[in-house]
Design an enzyme around this catalytic site. Structure first.
Site, PDB file in Angstrom:
ATOM      1  N   LYS A   1      87.867 114.327 -58.525  1.00 19.92           N
ATOM      2  CA  LYS A   1      86.593 113.754 -58.986  1.00 19.92           C
ATOM      3  C   LYS A   1      85.563 114.868 -59.030  1.00 19.92           C
ATOM      4  CE  LYS A   1      84.907 109.610 -60.071  1.00 19.92           C
ATOM      5  NZ  LYS A   1      85.632 108.555 -60.817  1.00 19.92           N
TER       6      LYS A   1
ATOM      7  N   GLY B   1      76.079  94.143 -60.565  1.00 23.28           N
ATOM      8  CA  GLY B   1      76.183  95.221 -61.541  1.00 23.28           C
ATOM      9  C   GLY B   1      76.741  94.715 -62.844  1.00 23.28           C
ATOM     10  N   VAL B   2      75.932  94.746 -63.916  1.00 26.89           N
ATOM     11  CA  VAL B   2      76.376  94.210 -65.204  1.00 26.89           C
ATOM     12  C   VAL B   2      76.286  95.276 -66.292  1.00 26.89           C
ATOM     13  CG1 VAL B   2      75.930  91.802 -64.651  1.00 26.89           C
ATOM     14  CG2 VAL B   2      74.091  93.179 -65.626  1.00 26.89           C
ATOM     15  N   GLY B   3      76.719  96.481 -65.946  1.00 23.97           N
ATOM     16  CA  GLY B   3      76.813  97.545 -66.935  1.00 23.97           C
ATOM     17  C   GLY B   3      78.083  97.402 -67.752  1.00 23.97           C
TER      18      GLY B   3
ATOM     19  N   VAL C   1      81.290  97.803 -67.090  1.00 23.07           N
ATOM     20  CA  VAL C   1      82.390  97.061 -66.467  1.00 23.07           C
ATOM     21  C   VAL C   1      81.957  95.647 -66.085  1.00 23.07           C
ATOM     22  CG1 VAL C   1      83.992  96.967 -64.519  1.00 23.07           C
ATOM     23  CG2 VAL C   1      83.514  99.153 -65.655  1.00 23.07           C
TER      24      VAL C   1
END
Length: 348
Positions: free
Chosen positions: A80, A181-183, A185
């Site tokens: 990463k 979280g509604v980005g 994904v």
């Protein structure tokens, strides 16, 4: 004293720190394991309070990629990168190219793709300096491109498997799912679940984004600080990690945790806390493998979109393997998944 003073070092093969004064690049590339192939994992562009936080994040994410790639049956190890952004999230073409040169200097031991704060267009710029990059724009029907929709599909399939296992639900109609979280994904997951008739509770640090999606889907938006303790059947974390803590676990009302965020457990002990509360947990690096499946097949050039989706549809089988072993042994699902992954990379 843990190795190098970082509890999450976990015998990484290498941790590389790069700077490029001309472009302002400061980045970390962590390589956890190359036992199964080159260390594959995205690059995160994020503003950290200090460099120690950035290193810890890179270490935890890198180890998670080793386990994720192993559990997904991919010919990649785990790595990463994090690019340290300033408070204004200033990103330039020169910075991206400098990052590409940093990757190139590692000679193929690390392969990058997009993660939080990065896009497929950024990957194109990076690819001008190195061939060790994936997640590039592709033609329709081909493997690759933005990994977000593939991750969302895998999480969706995992949520349905968790609902069947933990709630006895034959379908998602009327199942209450709280999505943090509604980005790319979380938003994709919400749309898929809404089509199945699930009752959605949405939250995001960008409250306007959550409210807009709630209006689109007939869902309910709540404050980001309230979503984990919402009155829901399933909590689905799809933002940043370390959100399952002693305090947040104690406040959970849900019977299932299944979401796409990396490193959801703040500490290893939190996996046992979830287990002791009788909450079914879908280990994050098992359920969220769809994106890396997509870009891995792109990188090696051995699959199209149909092959990507066929592999993503195996995610519920891997979750069942973990849950079955957890039920047999009495060990928390998080620990079982780690043990399986460690065996696969030769670190049992």
């Amino acid at each position: 004293m843990t190795t190098w003073g970082f509890p999450d070092f976990d015998e990484h093969e290498g941790v590389h720190l790069f700077t490029d004064p001309a472009s302002g690049l400061h980045c970390i590339i962590a390589i956890h394991s190359t036992a199964l192939g080159p260390a594959g994992g995205g690059v995160r562009f994020w503003h950290y309070a200090n460099s120690g936080e950035a290193i810890t994040d890179a270490l935890r994410l890198s180890r998670g990629m080793s386990y994720k790639n192993a559990m997904a049956g991919l010919p990649m190890g785990g790595g990463k990168a994090v690019v340290l952004a300033d408070a204004n999230r200033t990103k330039s073409e020169a910075m991206l190219k400098a990052f590409g040169r940093a990757i190139e200097s590692l000679g193929g031991r690390y392969v990058t793709a997009e993660d939080v704060g990065m896009s497929d267009k950024d990957m194109v710029v990076i690819s001008s300096e190195t061939k060790f990059v994936t997640g590039l724009p592709v033609e329709s029907g081909q493997a690759g491109g933005n990994p977000g929709p593939s991750t969302a599909l895998g999480v969706y399939l995992g949520v349905k498997a968790a609902a069947a296992r933990g709630l006895g639900a034959g379908d998602m109609k009327g199942v209450r799912v709280a999505i943090q979280g509604v980005g790319s994904v979380g938003g994709g997951l919400a749309r898929l679940l809404a089509a199945d008739g699930a009752e959605l509770i949405l939250a995001d640090v960008d409250a306007g984004r959550a409210q807009a999606l709630a209006a689109e889907l007939g869902a309910r938006a709540v404050d980001a600080g309230e979503v984990l303790s919402a009155d829901a059947d399933i909590v689905s974390p799809n933002a940043l990690g370390a959100i399952l803590t002693e305090a947040s676990i104690a406040a959970l009302k849900a019977k299932v945790i299944a979401g796409g965020a990396n490193n959801q457990l703040a500490t290893p002990e939190d996996g046992r806390r979830v287990h002791e509360r009788g909450i079914l947990y879908a280990p994050d690096y098992v359920i969220n493998a769809g994106g890396i499946i997509n870009v891995c097949l792109e990188y090696f050039g051995n699959g199209n979109r149909a092959e990507v989706e066929a592999r993503i549809h195996k995610i519920p089988e891997r979750l069942d393997q973990v849950w079955d072993e957890s039920a047999r042994s009495g060990a928390p699902a998080a620990e079982v998944a780690d043990m399986i992954a460690q065996r696969l990379i030769g670190r049992a």
